[in-house]
Motif scaffolding. Structure first.
Motif, PDB file in Angstrom:
ATOM      1  N   MET A  40     -23.022 -81.976  31.091  1.00 55.25           N
ATOM      2  CA  MET A  40     -23.232 -82.498  29.766  1.00 55.25           C
ATOM      3  C   MET A  40     -24.662 -83.016  29.680  1.00 55.25           C
ATOM      4  O   MET A  40     -25.139 -83.682  30.585  1.00 55.25           O
ATOM      5  N   GLU A  41     -25.337 -82.720  28.583  1.00 53.75           N
ATOM      6  CA  GLU A  41     -26.731 -83.108  28.414  1.00 53.75           C
ATOM      7  C   GLU A  41     -26.881 -84.553  27.995  1.00 53.75           C
ATOM      8  O   GLU A  41     -26.096 -85.066  27.204  1.00 53.75           O
ATOM      9  N   ALA A  89     -28.836 -91.881  26.636  1.00 55.03           N
ATOM     10  CA  ALA A  89     -27.384 -91.987  26.785  1.00 55.03           C
ATOM     11  C   ALA A  89     -26.904 -90.863  27.689  1.00 55.03           C
ATOM     12  O   ALA A  89     -27.302 -89.707  27.525  1.00 55.03           O
ATOM     13  N   MET A  90     -26.048 -91.225  28.660  1.00 51.92           N
ATOM     14  CA  MET A  90     -25.537 -90.236  29.608  1.00 51.92           C
ATOM     15  C   MET A  90     -24.138 -90.642  30.066  1.00 51.92           C
ATOM     16  O   MET A  90     -23.660 -91.719  29.716  1.00 51.92           O
ATOM     17  N   SER A 112     -12.161 -92.651  39.957  1.00 51.48           N
ATOM     18  CA  SER A 112     -10.806 -92.435  39.454  1.00 51.48           C
ATOM     19  C   SER A 112     -10.655 -91.121  38.688  1.00 51.48           C
ATOM     20  O   SER A 112      -9.561 -90.765  38.272  1.00 51.48           O
ATOM     21  N   GLY A 113     -11.772 -90.393  38.494  1.00 55.29           N
ATOM     22  CA  GLY A 113     -11.726 -89.155  37.737  1.00 55.29           C
ATOM     23  C   GLY A 113     -11.986 -89.366  36.258  1.00 55.29           C
ATOM     24  O   GLY A 113     -12.061 -88.405  35.496  1.00 55.29           O
ATOM     25  N   LEU A 114     -12.138 -90.620  35.834  1.00 56.17           N
ATOM     26  CA  LEU A 114     -12.480 -90.925  34.447  1.00 56.17           C
ATOM     27  C   LEU A 114     -13.997 -90.912  34.302  1.00 56.17           C
ATOM     28  O   LEU A 114     -14.725 -90.736  35.277  1.00 56.17           O
ATOM     29  N   TYR A 115     -14.471 -91.087  33.079  1.00 56.46           N
ATOM     30  CA  TYR A 115     -15.901 -91.029  32.800  1.00 56.46           C
ATOM     31  C   TYR A 115     -16.359 -92.329  32.157  1.00 56.46           C
ATOM     32  O   TYR A 115     -15.614 -92.966  31.432  1.00 56.46           O
ATOM     33  N   PRO A 170     -15.739 -86.372  29.325  1.00 56.09           N
ATOM     34  CA  PRO A 170     -17.170 -86.677  29.280  1.00 56.09           C
ATOM     35  C   PRO A 170     -17.694 -86.767  27.848  1.00 56.09           C
ATOM     36  O   PRO A 170     -18.615 -87.527  27.567  1.00 56.09           O
ATOM     37  N   GLU A 171     -17.092 -86.020  26.941  1.00 53.46           N
ATOM     38  CA  GLU A 171     -17.522 -86.064  25.538  1.00 53.46           C
ATOM     39  C   GLU A 171     -17.276 -87.439  24.926  1.00 53.46           C
ATOM     40  O   GLU A 171     -18.132 -87.977  24.218  1.00 53.46           O
ATOM     41  N   GLU A 172     -16.104 -88.005  25.202  1.00 56.92           N
ATOM     42  CA  GLU A 172     -15.793 -89.350  24.702  1.00 56.92           C
ATOM     43  C   GLU A 172     -16.733 -90.382  25.304  1.00 56.92           C
ATOM     44  O   GLU A 172     -17.221 -91.279  24.613  1.00 56.92           O
TER      45      GLU A 172
END
Length: 73
Positions: free
Chosen positions: A1-2, A15-16, A22-25, A53-55
């Motif tokens: 993701m950019e 922003a990144m 835990s496998g969450l972002y 990752p989008e959220e």
């Protein structure tokens, strides 16, 4: 993701996302000054985690806007 960059005056917020153990972002914002002067706190983390990752990137973008909105030039 950019990564997504926003600029206000001499400040640039990037922003990144990062993957947690835990496998969450989690959304993260890096703040820099274009004049080379060091910042006290240059990395900000979104308080919660997201399932995609989008959220997480959307949360980081919102945080970047808040940070830049609070800066006085």
């Amino acid at each position: 993701m950019e990564d997504v960059s926003y600029t206000k005056g001499i400040y640039t917020a990037v922003a990144m996302t990062r993957t947690m153990d835990s496998g969450l972002y989690q959304g993260v914002v890096s703040l820099e000054r274009d004049d080379g002067e060091e910042l006290e706190n240059s990395v900000y983390e979104v308080e919660g985690t997201s399932g995609t990752p989008e959220e997480a990137l959307e949360e980081a973008k919102a945080l970047a806007h808040r940070i830049l909105g609070e800066l006085e030039l």
